[in-house]
Design a protein around this motif. Structure first.
Motif, PDB file in Angstrom:
ATOM      1  N   GLU A   1       0.815  -1.224   0.000  1.00 23.63           N
ATOM      2  CA  GLU A   1       0.000   0.000   0.000  1.00 23.63           C
ATOM      3  C   GLU A   1       0.843   1.266   0.000  1.00 23.63           C
ATOM      4  OE1 GLU A   1       0.205  -1.744   4.162  1.00 23.63           O
ATOM      5  OE2 GLU A   1      -0.391  -2.512   2.209  1.00 23.63           O
ATOM      6  N   ARG A   2       2.133   1.170   0.314  1.00 22.05           N
ATOM      7  CA  ARG A   2       3.023   2.332   0.233  1.00 22.05           C
ATOM      8  C   ARG A   2       3.759   2.381  -1.104  1.00 22.05           C
ATOM      9  NH1 ARG A   2       6.641   3.128   5.015  1.00 22.05           N
ATOM     10  NH2 ARG A   2       7.368   4.821   3.700  1.00 22.05           N
TER      11      ARG A   2
ATOM     12  N   SER B   1      -3.764   3.438  -4.794  1.00 25.45           N
ATOM     13  CA  SER B   1      -5.065   2.798  -4.613  1.00 25.45           C
ATOM     14  C   SER B   1      -6.161   3.859  -4.583  1.00 25.45           C
ATOM     15  CB  SER B   1      -5.101   1.976  -3.323  1.00 25.45           C
ATOM     16  OG  SER B   1      -5.322   2.800  -2.210  1.00 25.45           O
TER      17      SER B   1
ATOM     18  N   ASP C   1      -8.314   4.107  -2.369  1.00 24.45           N
ATOM     19  CA  ASP C   1      -8.614   4.452  -0.982  1.00 24.45           C
ATOM     20  C   ASP C   1      -7.642   5.438  -0.336  1.00 24.45           C
ATOM     21  OD1 ASP C   1     -10.749   2.657  -1.111  1.00 24.45           O
ATOM     22  OD2 ASP C   1      -9.467   0.991  -0.490  1.00 24.45           O
ATOM     23  N   HIS C   2      -6.467   5.641  -0.919  1.00 27.48           N
ATOM     24  CA  HIS C   2      -5.457   6.488  -0.287  1.00 27.48           C
ATOM     25  C   HIS C   2      -5.109   7.680  -1.175  1.00 27.48           C
ATOM     26  CE1 HIS C   2      -4.880   2.602   1.768  1.00 27.48           C
ATOM     27  NE2 HIS C   2      -4.726   3.387   2.804  1.00 27.48           N
TER      28      HIS C   2
ATOM     29  N   THR D   1      -2.669  -4.167 -11.180  1.00 27.40           N
ATOM     30  CA  THR D   1      -3.138  -4.127  -9.803  1.00 27.40           C
ATOM     31  C   THR D   1      -3.494  -5.502  -9.252  1.00 27.40           C
ATOM     32  OG1 THR D   1      -5.357  -3.589 -10.568  1.00 27.40           O
ATOM     33  CG2 THR D   1      -3.937  -1.757  -9.936  1.00 27.40           C
TER      34      THR D   1
ATOM     35  N   ARG E   1      -0.258  -7.828  -4.998  1.00 28.07           N
ATOM     36  CA  ARG E   1      -0.287  -8.368  -3.643  1.00 28.07           C
ATOM     37  C   ARG E   1       1.128  -8.713  -3.157  1.00 28.07           C
ATOM     38  NH1 ARG E   1      -5.401  -8.455  -4.318  1.00 28.07           N
ATOM     39  NH2 ARG E   1      -6.715  -9.855  -5.355  1.00 28.07           N
TER      40      ARG E   1
END
Length: 170
Positions: free
Chosen positions: A28-29, A33, A35-36, A131, A135
């Motif tokens: 996520e960094r 995404s 969401d961020h 994307t 993972r």
């Protein structure tokens, strides 16, 4: 940026940054995404269906934020350009891996070798990160089109991104 949805979009925020890929950073960094939020780069009041807008700018990774990827004696740098477009009800996020292109178009991008000292790179390429494969934080790959590197100002590695299109579809 092209609006391929069937309705007008309002109050668009075009966000982006650049980070150095590294296995010790959580995905996520490294991967953009929906969401961020990222750093606001541009704003657009409206975009009609079928309409396009072009944006340019510089994105920099300060040298102190680059953690080299070690492979034996090699010190490698893999920049990731992250973009996010927020149009309220429609949010699109995309990450591009940046690297040195080879003569073979089917070959992957090569990371920048920091162990060789300062260099000028004339064959720079980018590929969209898939994307569904992100993972695994070690995975950065797949296709897009144009990219230009402007150089190093001694304090930061400066990259000017010219991305072909982010397509907004509902």
């Amino acid at each position: 940026l092209t609006n391929r949805s069937g309705h007008a979009l309002a109050a668009l925020a075009i966000e982006g940054d650049m980070v150095a890929a590294h296995g010790q950073l959580p995905p996520e960094r490294q991967v953009a995404s929906r969401d961020h939020k990222l750093e606001l780069r541009h704003a657009l009041p409206a975009l009609a269906p079928g309409e396009s807008a072009e944006f340019t700018g510089d994105i920099r990774v300060p040298l102190h934020q680059i953690t080299p990827i070690r492979s034996g004696e090699l010190a490698l740098f893999v920049p990731l350009a992250r973009f996010r477009v927020d149009a309220g009800t429609l949010i699109v996020a995309q990450t591009f891996v940046i690297g040195e292109s080879s003569d073979d178009p089917a070959a992957g991008l090569r990371p920048f070798r920091l162990d060789l000292g300062p260099r000028n790179y004339s064959r720079i390429g980018q590929r969209a990160v898939e994307t569904r494969r992100h993972r695994d934080p070690g995975v950065v790959a797949h296709a897009v089109d144009r990219r230009v590197v402007e150089g190093d100002d001694g304090d930061a590695v400066a990259h000017r991104i010219l991305c072909s299109h982010l397509v907004l579809q509902s």
